[in-house]
Design a protein around this motif. Structure first.
Motif, PDB file in Angstrom:
ATOM      1  N   GLY A 140       0.818  -1.209   0.000  1.00 55.23           N
ATOM      2  CA  GLY A 140       0.000   0.000   0.000  1.00 55.23           C
ATOM      3  C   GLY A 140       0.847   1.251   0.000  1.00 55.23           C
ATOM      4  N   MET A 141       0.145   2.385   0.023  1.00 55.49           N
ATOM      5  CA  MET A 141       0.851   3.654   0.190  1.00 55.49           C
ATOM      6  C   MET A 141       0.142   4.434   1.285  1.00 55.49           C
ATOM      7  SD  MET A 141      -0.209   5.649  -3.314  1.00 55.49           S
ATOM      8  CE  MET A 141      -1.920   6.063  -3.689  1.00 55.49           C
ATOM      9  N   SER A 146       4.038   6.384  -1.106  1.00 52.50           N
ATOM     10  CA  SER A 146       5.171   5.831  -0.364  1.00 52.50           C
ATOM     11  C   SER A 146       5.632   4.566  -1.068  1.00 52.50           C
ATOM     12  CB  SER A 146       4.760   5.535   1.080  1.00 52.50           C
ATOM     13  OG  SER A 146       3.599   4.723   1.105  1.00 52.50           O
ATOM     14  N   ILE A 147       6.860   4.195  -0.818  1.00 55.02           N
ATOM     15  CA  ILE A 147       7.415   2.974  -1.414  1.00 55.02           C
ATOM     16  C   ILE A 147       7.800   2.043  -0.273  1.00 55.02           C
ATOM     17  CG2 ILE A 147       9.282   2.000  -2.808  1.00 55.02           C
ATOM     18  CD1 ILE A 147       9.428   4.730  -4.250  1.00 55.02           C
ATOM     19  N   THR A 148       7.353   0.812  -0.360  1.00 50.44           N
ATOM     20  CA  THR A 148       7.628  -0.139   0.708  1.00 50.44           C
ATOM     21  C   THR A 148       9.059  -0.652   0.577  1.00 50.44           C
ATOM     22  OG1 THR A 148       5.316  -0.768   0.771  1.00 50.44           O
ATOM     23  CG2 THR A 148       6.884  -2.303   1.757  1.00 50.44           C
ATOM     24  N   THR A 149       9.850  -0.399   1.625  1.00 50.43           N
ATOM     25  CA  THR A 149      11.255  -0.809   1.568  1.00 50.43           C
ATOM     26  C   THR A 149      11.531  -2.014   2.446  1.00 50.43           C
ATOM     27  OG1 THR A 149      11.716   0.765   3.315  1.00 50.43           O
ATOM     28  CG2 THR A 149      12.081   1.508   1.046  1.00 50.43           C
ATOM     29  N   GLY A 150      10.545  -2.416   3.246  1.00 44.20           N
ATOM     30  CA  GLY A 150      10.747  -3.582   4.101  1.00 44.20           C
ATOM     31  C   GLY A 150       9.474  -4.388   4.201  1.00 44.20           C
ATOM     32  N   GLY A 171       3.373   0.018  -4.333  1.00 46.12           N
ATOM     33  CA  GLY A 171       1.988  -0.297  -3.980  1.00 46.12           C
ATOM     34  C   GLY A 171       1.104   0.922  -4.154  1.00 46.12           C
ATOM     35  N   PHE A 172      -0.139   0.686  -4.558  1.00 39.14           N
ATOM     36  CA  PHE A 172      -1.068   1.793  -4.763  1.00 39.14           C
ATOM     37  C   PHE A 172      -2.337   1.656  -3.911  1.00 39.14           C
ATOM     38  CE2 PHE A 172       1.727   1.890  -8.381  1.00 39.14           C
ATOM     39  CZ  PHE A 172       1.939   3.247  -8.591  1.00 39.14           C
ATOM     40  N   GLY A 173      -2.425   0.613  -3.071  1.00 36.33           N
ATOM     41  CA  GLY A 173      -3.592   0.450  -2.203  1.00 36.33           C
ATOM     42  C   GLY A 173      -3.467   1.294  -0.945  1.00 36.33           C
ATOM     43  N   LEU A 174      -4.549   1.338  -0.170  1.00 32.32           N
ATOM     44  CA  LEU A 174      -4.511   2.009   1.135  1.00 32.32           C
ATOM     45  C   LEU A 174      -4.723   0.953   2.219  1.00 32.32           C
ATOM     46  CD1 LEU A 174      -6.689   5.227   0.494  1.00 32.32           C
ATOM     47  CD2 LEU A 174      -4.214   4.904   0.206  1.00 32.32           C
ATOM     48  N   ASP A 175      -4.179   1.212   3.421  1.00 29.68           N
ATOM     49  CA  ASP A 175      -4.365   0.267   4.525  1.00 29.68           C
ATOM     50  C   ASP A 175      -5.840   0.033   4.820  1.00 29.68           C
ATOM     51  OD1 ASP A 175      -1.712  -0.147   4.840  1.00 29.68           O
ATOM     52  OD2 ASP A 175      -1.544   0.772   6.824  1.00 29.68           O
ATOM     53  N   PHE A 232      -9.340   5.892  -8.346  1.00 34.49           N
ATOM     54  CA  PHE A 232      -8.212   6.818  -8.437  1.00 34.49           C
ATOM     55  C   PHE A 232      -6.890   6.051  -8.370  1.00 34.49           C
ATOM     56  CE2 PHE A 232      -4.880   9.072  -6.085  1.00 34.49           C
ATOM     57  CZ  PHE A 232      -4.719  10.215  -6.841  1.00 34.49           C
ATOM     58  N   ASN A 233      -6.796   5.132  -7.397  1.00 35.25           N
ATOM     59  CA  ASN A 233      -5.549   4.391  -7.176  1.00 35.25           C
ATOM     60  C   ASN A 233      -5.224   3.492  -8.354  1.00 35.25           C
ATOM     61  OD1 ASN A 233      -7.150   4.968  -4.658  1.00 35.25           O
ATOM     62  ND2 ASN A 233      -5.154   4.559  -3.763  1.00 35.25           N
TER      63      ASN A 233
END
Lengths: 462, 462
Positions: A187-188, A195-199, A423-427, A441-442
């Motif tokens: 997600g972002m 945001s970009i997931t780094t972990g 990722g383009f989803g939301l939590d 939109f995403n």
């Protein structure tokens, strides 16, 4: 790629309808009742790659569900992007909590998705996010601006721990050769702050069974005189955390990477409202490991959760029974340097040691995977950051996710390349929950942003 | 009554077949799917009482399932025996552990029943034991040797806590007037050592619900950061017992009758093999409250057992979910002087107090009943003892049972008469379990013994 926005604008209704058709197929990999649907979904993904412009597409047989492989090689001297995704979905249970049927997609607006979101199991995880890549390829082939080579590897067993994927990757290293792996399965932060997931966290998933007497017993005649497997299981589970919510398994934390105060301070800068978090979940307080914040608890710290429990009489009314057996599904999220196989062994040994006389305990390892951290100074990360910035007009923030994509560590080991998680989803998209959805939109923003990654990655690789 | 043995011998095949027909009707009162079957069973019992010689039989409407009432009054000056029993049965779950279908009765031999036993849900509890009384009446009316008046009150809600029975008893005190209440819904030590149940435990049955977040969550994204209702429920259940397996509810033991050393020594004389007990249940040790023996734990001590637990994903495979809710069914067996309503309140207060912030807890009382102890110097007990001795050629032993028949305390309060519990089942008959059965020997011996109770009770009452 100046015309990407207009291309998406022109074709968006078709893009949405194509995704809706894909979401109608209930590709639940965990439940064998859906096996034909899982295979049908693989076929549908194969066709979509062919239409999007891949030169070669095939359904690769594995010991489990097929892997869809596709490629478009324009010049062997140019870099190659390998896109990974999955076409299987989580089980929809509990179905009665869905406001519309999980496999009858509908578009509804929400507070966070005023432009509408598609509600269906798999909308975000991962059919919707995977299909963004298919449509991004369509745009690049239709407009003759694909700047590099592309390969697709879309599997159908991610939600059950990808048992066939390592088998496939080990046997196809040449075919899968690439310069960067691109995944949209995270997600972002928000629609205005990418945001970009780094972990990613690792995972160990087990099932436990506690057996007491050899048959269900009348709780009046035997109650209080024999070990009740449900009471014992509850007691054993309770002992897995101490009063500070530390996990009590001996050796569990031995290899856990401890972040410095500076790193934790840096993390704490990401926008987060504890009040909004509690309000969204309707809880009066958060709960977790002492001395860590909520965002630390769900990203840099390992955790242990019971995902399911059952035993005895669970029907309507009352039954005064002592069950012969009680069961639980338990998963641990792991952080870098914890080895999932070692942790599974430590859990098993510890859990067995908690059993009192009078019961027998069986622990069955289910699946697992290693945690992963990606460096932010790589070309892949820099290209992704540039793509987001161009598309959203704001710099993305690197974040560690609490989720697991166990195969990312495998890719690094077998294919020797870094994985970039765009990722383009939301939590709040309710993946793994009733009413999963993915913002229109995403979805469209993902299709717009991905070609920009190809462009920047190719340029930066020169 | 010298011809009772020959009468039973002559009609035993019919007696067995009639019972088998009754057992075929799945009268599961806990599950509304069977409601028509429960009513059909009431009709069948009504017919059987008419055929057995009752003068007046009726289905009495209640707020729930009907109560079958029947009577044969031969002389108002003679004593009246009120027979109580129930025609409803426990749910058959788990059905897959039955070796033959629960509602397709078959006769099979077992180690303890070399003459055969009828396997079916309700065979022993309580259709078989209730029907012994119907056939005993048939014998006495056919042979013109019924020595006193008899009334039957057979209900259909015993397995769900008899919610309508108190309503009925309070409104029909004159109709139900009697000199002794006779129930066969308990067991005896063995087929060579009869026993009479002189004590029953009380019961408080509740259902608890723990709610965490307002929806199921992805355990990767939220794991470790919010209270997991299953982990919390396990922790709360674990806290209900201390390290000596005492129940931790404040005030729980305040009114518990403590038996003297002498009384406990007397109890310990009943034949009992701990090794055989463990072997029969395939457990390596018993488990229970410190400083009490197995037979004390399941009779004179109060207990708390979880009868069912459920939450989260319990299907095939794995689902990494944090459930929104977790549930348990919990029952407490109570001993004389513990008031079930007071105990239910103490439990509720204590259980709620165990909930940490981050979850909500709901406790729903299900049903309950008081414990009961019957004096062994009453005419009823003496008559029962004489009947067993005449039938088995061995004196019965008075024993306290761990089970509950909540309405026995109610009878004493409303009808002012003592209850005599002449049980003919064995503890190993698997009541409330898969493969419930009732020995043919026990069934026929019950039919032989009951008329002798009528004879002795009438004589002793003169």
């Amino acid at each position: 790629m100046d015309n990407i926005k207009s291309y998406v604008g022109q074709h968006k209704d078709r893009f949405i309808n194509e995704l809706i058709e894909l979401l109608k197929i209930p590709s639940v990999s965990a439940d064998s009742a859906y096996s034909q649907d899982v295979v049908n979904t693989a076929e549908a993904v194969k066709e979509s790659l062919e239409k999007a412009g891949c030169d070669k597409v095939e359904l690769c047989e594995t010991p489990g569900y097929p892997i869809v492989y596709g490629e478009k090689i324009i010049d062997p001297n140019l870099p190659t992007v390998l896109v990974y995704g999955h076409y299987d979905v989580q089980p929809p249970d509990p179905v009665d909590l869905w406001t519309s049927p999980p496999f009858e997609p509908v578009v509804k607006t929400t507070e966070l998705h005023p432009e509408g979101a598609i509600f269906a199991r798999g909308a975000c995880d991962d059919k919707g996010q995977m299909y963004m890549h298919v449509k991004a390829l369509e745009y690049m082939t239709q407009n003759n601006n694909l700047p590099c080579n592309v390969k697709f590897m879309i599997e159908g067993e991610e939600e059950v721990g990808s048992p066939s994927l390592s088998w496939f990757v080990e046997r196809n290293q040449e075919k899968l050769k690439n310069d960067v792996i691109l995944i949209s399965d995270t997600g972002m932060i928000s629609n205005t702050q990418p945001s970009i997931t780094t972990g990613l966290r690792g995972l160990s998933y087990v099932e436990v069974e506690v057996t007491g007497p050899n048959r269900d017993l009348h709780s009046g005649l035997y109650g209080g005189a024999v070990a009740n497997p449900i009471n014992i299981l509850a007691k054993m589970i309770a002992q897995l955390h101490d009063e500070n919510n530390h996990i009590t398994i001996p050796g569990f934390y031995d290899k856990v990477e401890e972040l410095s105060r500076e790193e934790r301070d840096e993390m704490a800068k990401a926008p987060f409202s504890l009040e909004a978090y509690k309000r969204a979940l309707d809880i009066d307080d958060v709960y977790g490991e002492a001395t860590y914040t909520t965002n630390e608890r769900n990203s840099i710290r390992p955790t242990l959760d019971v995902n399911g429990i059952w035993g005895g009489y669970t029907g309507e009314g009352a039954k005064t029974v002592i069950a012969s057996k009680a069961y639980a599904k338990i998963s641990m999220r792991l952080v870098p340097d914890q080895d999932w196989k070692e942790i599974t062994e430590l859990f098993t040994k510890h859990f067995e040691s908690l059993a009192p006389k009078g019961v027998k305990v069986k622990v069955t390892p289910h699946h697992g995977g290693q945690a992963y951290v990606t460096p932010i100074d790589s070309i892949g990360y820099q290209a992704a950051a540039a793509a987001y910035e161009e598309s959203f007009n704001v710099k993305p923030i690197p974040v560690r996710s609490g989720g697991s994509i166990p195969i990312v560590a495998l890719f690094e080991k077998e294919l020797k390349s870094k994985t970039i998680m765009m990722g383009f989803g939301l939590d709040s998209d309710a993946i793994h929950s009733p009413n999963e959805h993915f913002g229109i939109f995403n979805y469209l923003k993902g299709i717009e942003t991905i070609p920009l990654f190809y462009k920047h990655f190719t340029e930066m690789s020169k």
